[in-house]
Scaffold this motif. Structure first.
Motif: not given
Length: 528
Positions: A65-72
């Motif tokens: 996924l191209d997440l821009q902010h959140a950290r998994i």
């Protein structure tokens, strides 16, 4: 002076999935993660690696996924007692999840240390410190969740604090105080949190609360007041038992009531959309009374309230509904007066003279219908049709001449079949059709569509979202009045209709006819 920033840690996909009736597919977990990231959530807890195939599949795919902010974050526990941390299988799975953040929980309450883990207080402290230090050495951001912290603090304050000190020595990035049983009230919660903040001035403190006493949101906010800089919770308050602290309430309260900022602030107007998306992902019906995001949050029913709200929304609305993506609604009932009707008509795009004789007659008609059992709060479409017919003289484009439905079954082992006959007048032409269905209402629906589809082909877009039957005055037994609410959609808009009769089929038919009429009205107006 800038506002203090509070980080939002979402555990909908892990803790929230433990709620009764909640189940995420891998695909839905990935979509929810994307939505949470777009909203500005800082941390997304994806699950517990190794606990089930679904969570493992999520961790395998979330990296794409191209997440821009959140950290998994992957979630798990400290190492087992009498086991070297680098040999612990569960800790290895946490690393295999390949997430930038690992959240581990450890025991704060001596009762759990001795009776659940069945180890010594000293060994428990080593388990916490060893695991945090090892994960930090592997390059992970580590969030330590102190499970049952407040019960442990009440039971043995010094030992509970020593467990936090162990995590702190290991290098934990956050020390999270978990109110796991969900039973603490605001004052003791805030006092205990303040002690921790003062004892660990260089550490970042978080809170994780449940809602068993109905104050999950309140104690979370109290934790922030005491100095916590991270709040853990779930969207819509999903969670085991009575749920977790509800982030759809916490976030706007932080932003709008407490002079705190979050990284969700620029997207606050999308809060209701996010809430509905999460409900849709789990196939749960939204809570209409949820603060800020519920359909009833800014709904006015009493005539006095509606009149005051029409003059000054601030008189009965604590914020501008648009701030969180909601809107003002006027509910029409036997409590309504002219102001309510006029506001409702305005909401529907109709200009009504509140002093006209027709308005007085309409109010009398409305009160009479509600006395008979009609209820229009969830049936805007039926109310719209009634208003148009009564005040404007607008009649439906088709007239029902008669309908009949029969049900046949040879034995209880055989499936029953239903056949409906409908006779309508459409554009001066009489239509007489027969259709079958797997039940009487289904058969009537099919017959109605069959009679109208030539002139109004778009009615094929209508589908039933919900069908509710309410028995009124149930002490009358089989002679009781039945109210049927139908919720329909065309894929873009959703509307409600109502029917009332001492015959459930007749009540259903009435609501069904209103639903189709309303769709025709929408299409006619869009084309004019």
């Amino acid at each position: 002076m800038s506002k203090q920033n509070v980080l939002i840690y979402d555990t909908t996909l892990r803790d929230g999935s433990q709620a009764e009736g909640v189940s995420f597919t891998v695909a839905s977990k990935l979509r929810v993660a994307e939505k949470l990231d777009q909203f500005g959530v800082d941390y997304i807890e994806g699950g517990w690696p190794g606990s089930n195939p679904r969570d493992m599949a999520f961790f395998e795919q979330v990296g794409s996924l191209d997440l821009q902010h959140a950290r998994i974050a992957a979630f798990g526990s400290t190492r087992r007692a009498k086991t070297e941390v680098d040999q612990d299988a569960q800790v290895k799975l946490l690393l295999d999840a390949n997430t930038p953040v690992v959240t581990i929980f450890g025991k704060s309450w001596l009762l759990h240390v001795t009776d659940v883990l069945r180890t010594t207080p000293e060994e428990n402290l080593l388990m916490i410190e060893d695991t945090v230090r090892y994960l930090k050495e592997q390059g992970k951001e580590v969030i330590y969740d102190a499970e049952h912290f407040f019960d442990g603090f009440h039971d043995n304050k010094d030992y509970a604090l020593s467990t936090l000190a162990a995590a702190d020595r290991g290098g934990a990035d956050f020390l999270t105080l978990c109110e796991t049983n969900g039973g603490k009230l605001v004052t003791p919660f805030e006092e205990s949190t303040r002690v921790v903040v003062e004892r660990f001035p260089k550490s970042k403190i978080g809170v994780h609360c449940h809602n068993d006493a109905g104050v999950g949101v309140a104690v979370s906010l109290a934790g922030v007041e005491a100095g916590a800089v991270m709040v853990q919770g779930t969207m819509n308050g999903y969670g085991e038992r009575n749920g977790n602290a509800n982030l759809t309430t916490i976030i706007p309260n932080l932003e709008l009531k407490m002079d705190r900022s979050t990284n969700c602030s620029k997207n606050l107007s999308k809060l209701r959309d996010l809430s509905l998306f999460i409900d849709d992902s789990t196939n749960l019906r939204p809570d209409i009374r949820a603060p800020y995001v519920g359909a009833a949050s800014f709904a006015h029913k009493g005539g006095v309230h509606a009149d005051a709200a029409s003059k000054s929304t601030r008189s009965y609305e604590h914020i501008d509904p648009a701030t969180v993506g909601n809107r003002t609604r006027v509910l029409v009932s036997d409590m309504s007066g002219r102001s309510s009707i006029m506001l409702k008509a305005k909401e529907m795009g109709m200009d009504v003279d509140g002093r006209s004789p027709e308005m007085k007659s309409f109010l009398e008609e409305l009160k009479s219908l509600e006395f008979k059992g009609y209820e229009f709060e969830s049936a805007d479409a039926s109310f719209d049709l009634l208003l148009r017919r009564f005040l404007r003289g607008e009649n439906p484009v088709f007239e029902v001449l008669r309908f009949h439905v029969g049900v046949e079954g040879l034995s209880k082992e055989d499936a029953t079949t239903s056949e409906a006959t409908v006779k309508l007048r459409v554009k001066e032409e009489t239509r007489h059709v027969v259709a079958e269905g797997n039940g009487p209402v289904s058969a009537l629906d099919q017959a109605l569509r069959k009679a109208l589809e030539k002139d109004f082909p778009y009615i094929s877009q209508i589908s039933l979202v919900d069908f509710k039957v309410r028995i009124l005055e149930s002490n009358q037994g089989t002679n009781a009045i039945t109210r049927v609410h139908i919720e329909s959609t065309d894929g873009h808009l959703t509307w409600g209709t109502v029917g009332v009769s001492d015959n459930v089929i007749t009540a259903s038919w009435e609501a069904l006819v209103d639903s189709v009429n309303y769709k025709i009205l929408l299409e006619t107006e869009s084309q004019s």
